[in-house]
Design a protein around this motif. Structure first.
Motif, PDB file in Angstrom:
ATOM      1  N   LEU A  19       0.798  -1.228   0.000  1.00  0.00           N
ATOM      2  CA  LEU A  19       0.000   0.000   0.000  1.00  0.00           C
ATOM      3  C   LEU A  19       0.830   1.277   0.000  1.00  0.00           C
ATOM      4  N   MET A  20       1.979   1.230   0.642  1.00  0.00           N
ATOM      5  CA  MET A  20       2.746   2.448   0.871  1.00  0.00           C
ATOM      6  C   MET A  20       3.853   2.604  -0.161  1.00  0.00           C
ATOM      7  N   GLY A  21       3.751   3.663  -0.931  1.00  0.00           N
ATOM      8  CA  GLY A  21       4.756   3.938  -1.938  1.00  0.00           C
ATOM      9  C   GLY A  21       5.927   4.715  -1.358  1.00  0.00           C
ATOM     10  N   PRO A  22       6.855   5.133  -2.231  1.00  0.00           N
ATOM     11  CA  PRO A  22       8.048   5.858  -1.785  1.00  0.00           C
ATOM     12  C   PRO A  22       7.721   7.141  -1.009  1.00  0.00           C
ATOM     13  N   ASP A  23       6.615   7.784  -1.345  1.00  0.00           N
ATOM     14  CA  ASP A  23       6.249   9.017  -0.647  1.00  0.00           C
ATOM     15  C   ASP A  23       5.800   8.755   0.796  1.00  0.00           C
ATOM     16  N   SER A  24       5.569   7.495   1.124  1.00  0.00           N
ATOM     17  CA  SER A  24       5.141   7.114   2.470  1.00  0.00           C
ATOM     18  C   SER A  24       6.237   6.383   3.231  1.00  0.00           C
ATOM     19  N   GLU A  25       7.461   6.496   2.771  1.00  0.00           N
ATOM     20  CA  GLU A  25       8.565   5.744   3.358  1.00  0.00           C
ATOM     21  C   GLU A  25       8.727   5.958   4.865  1.00  0.00           C
ATOM     22  N   PRO A  26       8.620   7.186   5.378  1.00  0.00           N
ATOM     23  CA  PRO A  26       8.788   7.328   6.831  1.00  0.00           C
ATOM     24  C   PRO A  26       7.755   6.529   7.628  1.00  0.00           C
ATOM     25  N   THR A  27       6.514   6.570   7.212  1.00  0.00           N
ATOM     26  CA  THR A  27       5.471   5.839   7.934  1.00  0.00           C
ATOM     27  C   THR A  27       5.660   4.339   7.777  1.00  0.00           C
ATOM     28  N   ARG A  28       5.976   3.902   6.582  1.00  0.00           N
ATOM     29  CA  ARG A  28       6.229   2.476   6.373  1.00  0.00           C
ATOM     30  C   ARG A  28       7.383   2.024   7.255  1.00  0.00           C
ATOM     31  N   GLY A  29       8.405   2.855   7.366  1.00  0.00           N
ATOM     32  CA  GLY A  29       9.531   2.549   8.233  1.00  0.00           C
ATOM     33  C   GLY A  29       9.101   2.398   9.688  1.00  0.00           C
ATOM     34  N   HIS A  30       8.177   3.257  10.134  1.00  0.00           N
ATOM     35  CA  HIS A  30       7.670   3.152  11.505  1.00  0.00           C
ATOM     36  C   HIS A  30       6.934   1.833  11.704  1.00  0.00           C
ATOM     37  N   VAL A  31       6.083   1.477  10.749  1.00  0.00           N
ATOM     38  CA  VAL A  31       5.333   0.216  10.847  1.00  0.00           C
ATOM     39  C   VAL A  31       6.313  -0.955  10.961  1.00  0.00           C
ATOM     40  N   LEU A  32       7.313  -0.980  10.093  1.00  0.00           N
ATOM     41  CA  LEU A  32       8.280  -2.080  10.098  1.00  0.00           C
ATOM     42  C   LEU A  32       9.133  -2.076  11.367  1.00  0.00           C
ATOM     43  N   ASP A  33       9.486  -0.884  11.855  1.00  0.00           N
ATOM     44  CA  ASP A  33      10.243  -0.796  13.111  1.00  0.00           C
ATOM     45  C   ASP A  33       9.423  -1.341  14.278  1.00  0.00           C
ATOM     46  N   LEU A  35       7.110  -3.578  14.112  1.00  0.00           N
ATOM     47  CA  LEU A  35       7.071  -5.035  13.974  1.00  0.00           C
ATOM     48  C   LEU A  35       8.349  -5.665  14.518  1.00  0.00           C
ATOM     49  N   ARG A  36       9.483  -5.100  14.146  1.00  0.00           N
ATOM     50  CA  ARG A  36      10.770  -5.635  14.609  1.00  0.00           C
ATOM     51  C   ARG A  36      10.892  -5.571  16.128  1.00  0.00           C
ATOM     52  N   ALA A  37      10.288  -4.549  16.726  1.00  0.00           N
ATOM     53  CA  ALA A  37      10.369  -4.364  18.178  1.00  0.00           C
ATOM     54  C   ALA A  37       9.304  -5.170  18.922  1.00  0.00           C
ATOM     55  N   GLY A  38       8.439  -5.861  18.175  1.00  0.00           N
ATOM     56  CA  GLY A  38       7.373  -6.642  18.810  1.00  0.00           C
ATOM     57  C   GLY A  38       6.209  -5.790  19.278  1.00  0.00           C
ATOM     58  N   GLU A  39       6.141  -4.568  18.804  1.00  0.00           N
ATOM     59  CA  GLU A  39       5.045  -3.649  19.150  1.00  0.00           C
ATOM     60  C   GLU A  39       3.940  -3.797  18.102  1.00  0.00           C
ATOM     61  N   HIS A  40       3.268  -4.918  18.149  1.00  0.00           N
ATOM     62  CA  HIS A  40       2.290  -5.264  17.121  1.00  0.00           C
ATOM     63  C   HIS A  40       1.090  -4.312  17.100  1.00  0.00           C
ATOM     64  N   GLY A  41       0.608  -3.933  18.264  1.00  0.00           N
ATOM     65  CA  GLY A  41      -0.518  -3.006  18.324  1.00  0.00           C
ATOM     66  C   GLY A  41      -0.176  -1.670  17.693  1.00  0.00           C
ATOM     67  N   LEU A  42       1.016  -1.159  18.004  1.00  0.00           N
ATOM     68  CA  LEU A  42       1.440   0.111  17.403  1.00  0.00           C
ATOM     69  C   LEU A  42       1.620  -0.020  15.898  1.00  0.00           C
ATOM     70  N   ALA A  43       2.085  -1.166  15.441  1.00  0.00           N
ATOM     71  CA  ALA A  43       2.266  -1.371  14.001  1.00  0.00           C
ATOM     72  C   ALA A  43       0.926  -1.282  13.273  1.00  0.00           C
ATOM     73  N   ILE A  44      -0.084  -1.985  13.768  1.00  0.00           N
ATOM     74  CA  ILE A  44      -1.382  -1.993  13.069  1.00  0.00           C
ATOM     75  C   ILE A  44      -2.090  -0.644  13.220  1.00  0.00           C
ATOM     76  N   GLU A  45      -1.929   0.000  14.363  1.00  0.00           N
ATOM     77  CA  GLU A  45      -2.525   1.323  14.544  1.00  0.00           C
ATOM     78  C   GLU A  45      -1.874   2.349  13.625  1.00  0.00           C
ATOM     79  N   THR A  46      -0.565   2.281  13.460  1.00  0.00           N
ATOM     80  CA  THR A  46       0.144   3.209  12.581  1.00  0.00           C
ATOM     81  C   THR A  46      -0.293   3.016  11.136  1.00  0.00           C
ATOM     82  N   LEU A  47      -0.444   1.775  10.722  1.00  0.00           N
ATOM     83  CA  LEU A  47      -0.921   1.494   9.369  1.00  0.00           C
ATOM     84  C   LEU A  47      -2.337   2.043   9.185  1.00  0.00           C
ATOM     85  N   ALA A  48      -3.203   1.817  10.157  1.00  0.00           N
ATOM     86  CA  ALA A  48      -4.582   2.314  10.071  1.00  0.00           C
ATOM     87  C   ALA A  48      -4.614   3.843  10.058  1.00  0.00           C
TER      88      ALA A  48
END
Length: 93
Positions: A19-33, A35-48
């Motif tokens: 869903l997230m293109g190059p213009d959304s890289e910072p947010t995509r990076g947050h979602v992936l970060d 996930l890596r940190a095990g903060e699953h709730g924050l990952a799905i909330e950030t995507l939403a």
């Protein structure tokens, strides 16, 4: 979570990357970060939140919004509420 964390993370990662293109890289990076940190709730909330903040809601298909809601379904109610609120169409309410 009903499904394994690894499977869930893979679904979120795949959806974020689709869903997230190059213009959304910072947010995509947050979602992936998150996930890596095990903060699953924050990952799905950030995507939403990202989806909810789009200027053109048609950028994300209703099926993809449903996928995000489904991914949040195993979380506590407060997380589900925040995800539903973020995805709400302001034109409908």
């Amino acid at each position: 979570m009903m499904q394994s964390y690894a499977a869930w993370e893979k679904r979120v990662r795949s959806l974020a990357e689709a869903l997230m293109g190059p213009d959304s890289e910072p947010t995509r990076g947050h979602v992936l970060d998150f996930l890596r940190a095990g903060e699953h709730g924050l990952a799905i909330e950030t995507l939403a939140d990202w989806i909810g903040d789009l200027e053109d809601p048609a950028h994300v298909a209703p099926a993809d919004r449903t996928r995000v809601l489904d991914l949040a379904s195993d979380f506590p109610e407060e997380t589900q509420i925040r995800v539903r609120h973020a995805l709400a169409d302001p034109a409908c309410g």
